[in-house]
Write a protein that holds these residues in place. Structure first.
Motif, PDB file in Angstrom:
ATOM      1  N   TYR A 190       0.843  -1.207   0.000  1.00 26.55           N
ATOM      2  CA  TYR A 190       0.000   0.000   0.000  1.00 26.55           C
ATOM      3  C   TYR A 190       0.872   1.249   0.000  1.00 26.55           C
ATOM      4  O   TYR A 190       0.607   2.217  -0.709  1.00 26.55           O
ATOM      5  CB  TYR A 190      -0.898   0.035   1.241  1.00 26.55           C
ATOM      6  CG  TYR A 190      -1.988  -0.999   1.331  1.00 26.55           C
ATOM      7  CD1 TYR A 190      -2.531  -1.611   0.201  1.00 26.55           C
ATOM      8  CD2 TYR A 190      -2.512  -1.373   2.575  1.00 26.55           C
ATOM      9  CE1 TYR A 190      -3.552  -2.551   0.310  1.00 26.55           C
ATOM     10  CE2 TYR A 190      -3.529  -2.306   2.689  1.00 26.55           C
ATOM     11  CZ  TYR A 190      -4.050  -2.897   1.561  1.00 26.55           C
ATOM     12  OH  TYR A 190      -5.061  -3.819   1.679  1.00 26.55           O
ATOM     13  N   TRP A 207      -1.256   4.268  -1.245  1.00 30.29           N
ATOM     14  CA  TRP A 207      -2.576   3.980  -0.672  1.00 30.29           C
ATOM     15  C   TRP A 207      -2.415   3.975   0.845  1.00 30.29           C
ATOM     16  O   TRP A 207      -1.307   3.755   1.359  1.00 30.29           O
ATOM     17  CB  TRP A 207      -3.104   2.608  -1.162  1.00 30.29           C
ATOM     18  CG  TRP A 207      -3.275   2.504  -2.669  1.00 30.29           C
ATOM     19  CD1 TRP A 207      -3.014   3.474  -3.604  1.00 30.29           C
ATOM     20  CD2 TRP A 207      -3.725   1.359  -3.405  1.00 30.29           C
ATOM     21  NE1 TRP A 207      -3.277   3.001  -4.875  1.00 30.29           N
ATOM     22  CE2 TRP A 207      -3.714   1.703  -4.791  1.00 30.29           C
ATOM     23  CE3 TRP A 207      -4.133   0.068  -3.054  1.00 30.29           C
ATOM     24  CZ2 TRP A 207      -4.099   0.817  -5.804  1.00 30.29           C
ATOM     25  CZ3 TRP A 207      -4.519  -0.825  -4.065  1.00 30.29           C
ATOM     26  CH2 TRP A 207      -4.507  -0.439  -5.419  1.00 30.29           C
ATOM     27  N   PRO A 236      -6.537   4.523  -1.895  1.00 28.42           N
ATOM     28  CA  PRO A 236      -5.624   5.542  -2.425  1.00 28.42           C
ATOM     29  C   PRO A 236      -5.816   6.864  -1.672  1.00 28.42           C
ATOM     30  O   PRO A 236      -6.950   7.264  -1.389  1.00 28.42           O
ATOM     31  CB  PRO A 236      -6.048   5.684  -3.894  1.00 28.42           C
ATOM     32  CG  PRO A 236      -6.740   4.390  -4.220  1.00 28.42           C
ATOM     33  CD  PRO A 236      -7.390   3.943  -2.945  1.00 28.42           C
TER      34      PRO A 236
END
Ligand code: PTT
Ligand code: SF4
Length: 607
Positions: free
Chosen positions: A572, A577, A583
């Motif tokens: 991530y 994100w 995100p």
């Protein structure tokens, strides 16, 4: 714009009307084509929470700016919709003459919405659509239906069809072409069936769109020559993807007995050398220079076109000890119009459930090909209790029978895992966990790199490698649109594709920017359709954490949840994100996706 046609065809089945419209050039420049264009259309045009099997869902067929031009393996298209199997974004990349015919009809995309009143097939010639009566082919398998349509429209058209499974809304029904090409694993065939569309026939009689650089043809031909001169090319031509069986056995990643083991005692009976020995012919998509459809005779002496995934999912994973048995189940899947990966994963779930005594009144033994074949047809027709149960895929079937059987549904977000066991492959588990359609290998086949470089590691480089492959495979090849095998299987240098893109469009390829935009928009689509997000949606199946391998050189191996969690967090972070897999605002803005922020803010807290 050069390279693209710049046109989209919209077909409204409710009103039996069609129209061809221009596409905003900025959209093409940002989303390229195929998957990129499809997710933009679905984000913009679907009401949040649309029922995937309702007339409001849209089925998108999309090509890209390299499709059908001279070059290695440029005859594919993307078929996409909101998925009835996962409830999120779904697509597949299918080889078919429809791709070439769409380019000759000067259409970048065809969007089908609404629902026909009665069984219909669409005959599209350039910018005209005819709504044809399909009553006499409704109910037929895909082989016979294609033969009938070819008698009417000839061999110069392209054909996409559904079988009985699509008609009966089996959640993993696919779209079939050329009696062996299957696309849209997450139920694109069911979406077509819900619209009462049996087939789409396309004929284009115009020139291909003008490329920016007339040298494109020469670059394409040179790329073909380069592909054929690669060292691995001759062996590829002998076995194609089926050689992966022996590799997977050696690496202990061959799915066996519903992913309980990574090795199969009879692997040599279903492997690449067995395929080579029994091969009757090879088949291919249009413009292909390295055909991968290896055709053998099955248990009933009928022709069946095989790839690795079919063999592993319907062979070792079900305990089938000979190639003709796996080939038989594969042919039935092609005729009925179902995805072999989800079919294999759902049947293996049922076999394990049966072994544990969880399937009331139904005995389904490992390796029992007759029972499996009967159930394949019952699934396609939803004609028995067990067939109807399994027609919704392993996750929904597990939910329906209760117990803890979800623990051995080998799926992510509802889509069954492709044929790689991950007890000892955390990188590949991450690839399955974060694939944008559910557990597919197509976006990041990191496992061969992982086996070579250290499979015990959960280091940040694994997240980086997964993202690198997702950009190329899931971003570029799904949007250009063409086949990735020249690059992935025989090692054609990626630079050829940058040159082809530039020659087609006149634009430089900014791979990371383009691919990351598409991935973030797909993630936004899932968040919107799920009404929120949890990082647990990005977990691989529980079995890989909880039930170690019991045999082979990796006996005792299993994934570690805490380490997987850290790897997911790292993934991530590298994507921009947040901790929850959403995100960030900054990421969305940097990718030109600020238009998603108001909608996403309704469902999640955006950081
Ligand atoms: C693909 C998935 C695969 S991936 C396989 S075998 W593989 C299975 N094939 C099926 C089949 O056949 N019959 C059936 N009824 N169901 C099937 N389900 C499974 O579908 C396929 C090839 C293959 S063979 C692979 S890896 C590559 N995939 C590509 C991709 O995803 N993108 C891309 N740009 N190029 C690719 N090239 C290769 O294409 P899906 P196809 Mg396929 C009998 O469609 O939905 O992506 O599912 O389209 O024309 O059959 O090509 O070892
Ligand atoms: Fe189609 Fe296989 Fe050729 Fe790719 S390698 S274009 S999937 S036949």
């Amino acid at each position: 714009m050069k390279g693209w046609s710049g046109n989209i065809m919209r077909i409204d089945l409710n009103r039996r009307k069609s129209v061809v419209q221009g596409i905003d050039p900025n959209v093409l420049a940002s989303y390229v084509g195929g998957r990129g264009l499809a997710v933009k259309i679905l984000w913009d045009e679907l009401e949040p929470g649309t029922d995937p099997l309702s007339p409001a869902n849209k089925l998108v067929l999309a090509v890209g700016p390299v499709t059908a031009y001279p070059g290695p393996n440029t005859g594919k298209l993307v078929v996409a919709a909101k998925s009835p199997l996962t409830g999120g974004y779904g697509d597949g990349n299918i080889g078919s003459w429809v791709s070439v015919q769409m380019r000759r009809a000067n259409l970048d995309a065809i969007v089908i919405e609404g629902k026909a009143e009665k069984p219909t097939y669409l005959y599209i010639e350039n910018d005209k659509v005819e709504f044809m009566d399909a009553s006499d082919i409704w109910g037929l398998d895909t082989f016979e239906a294609e033969d009938r349509l070819r008698q009417v429209h000839g061999n110069n058209a392209g054909y996409l069809l559904i079988g009985p499974a699509g008609e009966r809304l089996v959640k993993f029904a696919t779209v079939i072409a050329q009696k062996g090409r299957s696309g849209g694993r997450p139920g694109m065939g069911a979406v077509m069936g819900s619209k009462m569309i049996k087939a789409v026939v396309v004929k284009g009689t115009k020139s291909l769109p003008q490329p920016a650089d007339p040298a494109l043809s020469k670059i394409g031909v040179d790329a073909i020559v380069a592909t054929k001169s690669k060292q691995g090319y001759p062996f590829w031509m002998r076995q194609g993807t089926t050689a992966t069986v022996e590799w997977a056995q050696e690496a202990s990643v061959l799915p066996t007995y519903n992913y309980s083991e990574g090795q199969f005692d009879y692997f040599d009976k279903i492997g690449g050398f067995m395929v080579e020995k029994n091969k009757v012919m090879t088949r291919s998509c249009p413009n292909c220079v390295m055909p991968c459809g290896h055709v053998v005779k099955d248990l009933e002496a009928q022709l069946s076109e095989l790839d690795y995934e079919n063999i592993a999912m319907l062979g070792s994973n079900l305990g089938m000890d000979s190639l003709d048995k796996a080939a038989y189940l594969n042919r039935l899947a092609d005729m009925m119009g179902m995805d072999t990966i989800s079919l294999g994963g759902t049947l293996s779930w049922a076999m394990e459930a049966s072994e544990k005594g969880l399937l009331r009144g139904e005995r389904l033994e490992w390796g029992d090909v007759k029972a499996a074949a009967r159930i394949v047809v019952e699934i396609a027709q939803r004609s028995s209790e067990i067939g109807d149960l399994l027609a919704d895929g392993s996750r929904m079937a597990a939910q329906r029978i209760g117990h803890d059987s979800w623990k051995f549904s080998m799926s992510v977000k509802g889509l069954e895992v492709s044929a790689y066991d991950c007890h000892a492959a955390p990188g590949m588990a991450l690839a399955f966990g974060t694939s944008p359609i559910g557990a597919s290998h197509k976006d990041s086949w990191v496992i061969s790199w992982e086996v070579q470089t250290g499979r015990d590691s959960y280091a940040p480089e694994k997240a980086a490698k997964v993202i690198e492959l997702q950009r190329i495979r899931g971003g570029w090849f799904e949007s250009m649109v063409g086949c990735r095998f020249p690059w992935v299987e025989v090692g054609l240098e990626f630079d050829w594709y940058s040159r082809l893109f530039k020659a087609a469009t006149g634009m430089d390829l900014n791979l990371a920017n383009m691919a990351d935009r598409i991935y973030a928009l797909i993630r936004a689509f899932w968040i919107r359709e799920y009404g929120g997000w949890s990082r647990e949606y990005d977990y691989p199946p529980r079995k890989w954490f909880e039930q170690p391998l019991t045999k082979g050189p990796l006996k005792g191996a299993r994934l570690r949840l805490d380490a997987y969690d850290s790897l997911l967090t790292e993934y991530y972070r590298q994507r921009g994100w947040d901790e929850n897999g959403v995100p960030t605002k900054e990421t969305l803005k940097s990718l030109g996706l600020e238009f998603t922020i108001p909608t996403l803010s309704k469902y999640v807290k955006l950081n």
